[in-house]
Design an enzyme around this catalytic site. Structure first.
Site, PDB file in Angstrom:
ATOM      1  N   CYS A 137      -1.485 -12.943 107.718  1.00  0.00           N
ATOM      2  CA  CYS A 137      -1.427 -11.612 107.110  1.00  0.00           C
ATOM      3  C   CYS A 137      -1.679 -10.538 108.165  1.00  0.00           C
ATOM      4  O   CYS A 137      -2.831 -10.232 108.491  1.00  0.00           O
ATOM      5  CB  CYS A 137      -2.454 -11.502 105.981  1.00  0.00           C
ATOM      6  N   CYS A 140      -3.637  -7.598 106.945  1.00  0.00           N
ATOM      7  CA  CYS A 140      -5.069  -7.872 106.801  1.00  0.00           C
ATOM      8  C   CYS A 140      -5.789  -7.806 108.141  1.00  0.00           C
ATOM      9  O   CYS A 140      -6.878  -7.241 108.255  1.00  0.00           O
ATOM     10  CB  CYS A 140      -5.304  -9.273 106.229  1.00  0.00           C
ATOM     11  N   ASP A 141      -5.191  -8.414 109.166  1.00  0.00           N
ATOM     12  CA  ASP A 141      -5.927  -8.693 110.399  1.00  0.00           C
ATOM     13  C   ASP A 141      -5.424  -7.966 111.630  1.00  0.00           C
ATOM     14  O   ASP A 141      -6.023  -8.092 112.710  1.00  0.00           O
ATOM     15  CB  ASP A 141      -5.903 -10.209 110.670  1.00  0.00           C
TER      16      ASP A 141
END
Length: 313
Positions: A137, A140-141
């Site tokens: 992701c 996300c990261d």
């Protein structure tokens, strides 16, 4: 094996499952929910959620799912740990679901909200370094790799979107494409081709993610020339699609070749009477929290109407 009878059984606890629970509980259907293998769904591995209506300043994914949970429980949802391991949908109004191979539920209606999971390449090094520089992701990261060099695997729209997202944060983005062309739409393909710090490597396969306590590089191979080389990167992202968590329903429910459950157009109804599907288990197109929540509402309303038609509620 212990047996229990319920009106509405909800499998899965992402935005779809919790929204279904909220509506079913408010309708007095006493829903029993099993949270599944990833309680809270994919949003629990997401950081900032900025596109869900009602959160003008954004919210952390896990925090938002905790809000969903509290709301569902406030109206009386029986929220439980555990996941479905086997089903038998051959008897109308008595759908059999085995939980963790130890508990049998007989449900008048079942709402499937089991979601989907990210696909991986299947490398030992990829799994060993998952969470230590390897991620499925980028949204996300990506923040953790500001100003660094990263690689991303994939050739579809999602891979292009994530590569473009990473390009705004990272110094250099290597896009590894196994074939000689993209699967993505033309507009997405052009976007990555026209981004100066994205380098597209066609006919490229990942052999190994390098590093012990964090990613230090990626060993790749050109599958035309068989030439191997190492990319100097500190982050490795996988964007090769998702697998719907629907395997246990094979033989009972209609699904497409990828395993997404098929529903009757304009509803959450499956081919089995009294079984409804919502969220990413049946949506391969949008895959957003807000559309999952909307389909969860549909499933609960469809279940309520079904039980009313059968004079059971």
């Amino acid at each position: 094996m212990a047996q229990e009878k319920v009106e509405v059984l909800i499998l899965g606890s992402g935005p779809a499952g919790y929204t279904a629970a909220i509506y079913a509980a408010r309708a007095g259907l006493k829903p029993v929910m099993y949270q599944g293998g990833q309680p809270g769904g994919q949003l629990t591995i997401t950081t900032d959620v900025e596109n869900f209506p009602g959160y003008p300043d954004g919210i952390m994914g896990p925090e938002m799912m905790e809000d969903f949970k509290k709301q569902a429980e406030r109206f009386g949802t029986d929220n439980r740990w555990g996941m479905a391991t086997k089903v038998d949908f051959s008897t109308p109004l008595a759908h059999k679901v085995i939980i963790d191979d130890t508990h049998e539920i007989i449900a008048q209606t079942v709402i499937i909200a089991t979601g989907a999971s990210a696909k991986w390449l299947g490398l030992e090094s990829e799994q060993r370094l998952n969470g230590y520089g390897v991620s499925a992701c980028a949204v996300c990261d990506g923040f953790f790799f500001r100003g660094q060099n990263v690689a991303i695997v994939g050739a579809g729209d999602t891979a292009c979107e994530e590569a473009h997202y990473l390009s705004k944060l990272c110094k250099k983005v290597y896009m590894l494409v196994r074939k000689g062309e993209f699967r993505a739409s033309q507009i997405m393909q052009k976007r990555v081709e026209n981004t100066p710090n994205i380098e597209i490597l066609y006919h490229t396969e990942t052999m190994e993610v390098l590093g012990s306590e964090g990613v230090t590089g990626v060993r790749i191979k050109n599958n035309i020339t068989n030439e191997e080389s190492v990319l100097d990167v500190t982050g490795f992202f996988v964007a090769i699609g998702h697998q719907p968590n629907t395997q246990i329903f094979e033989g009972f429910l209609d699904m497409d070749e990828a395993g997404y459950l098929e529903t009757i157009k304009g509803s959450s109804k499956t081919n089995v009477e009294g079984v409804f599907a919502c969220g990413d288990a049946q949506d391969k197109i949008y895959r957003q929290a807000v559309t999952a929540a909307g389909s969860g509402c549909m499933a609960a309303l469809d279940a309520e109407r079904y039980l009313a038609e059968k004079s059971l509620h």
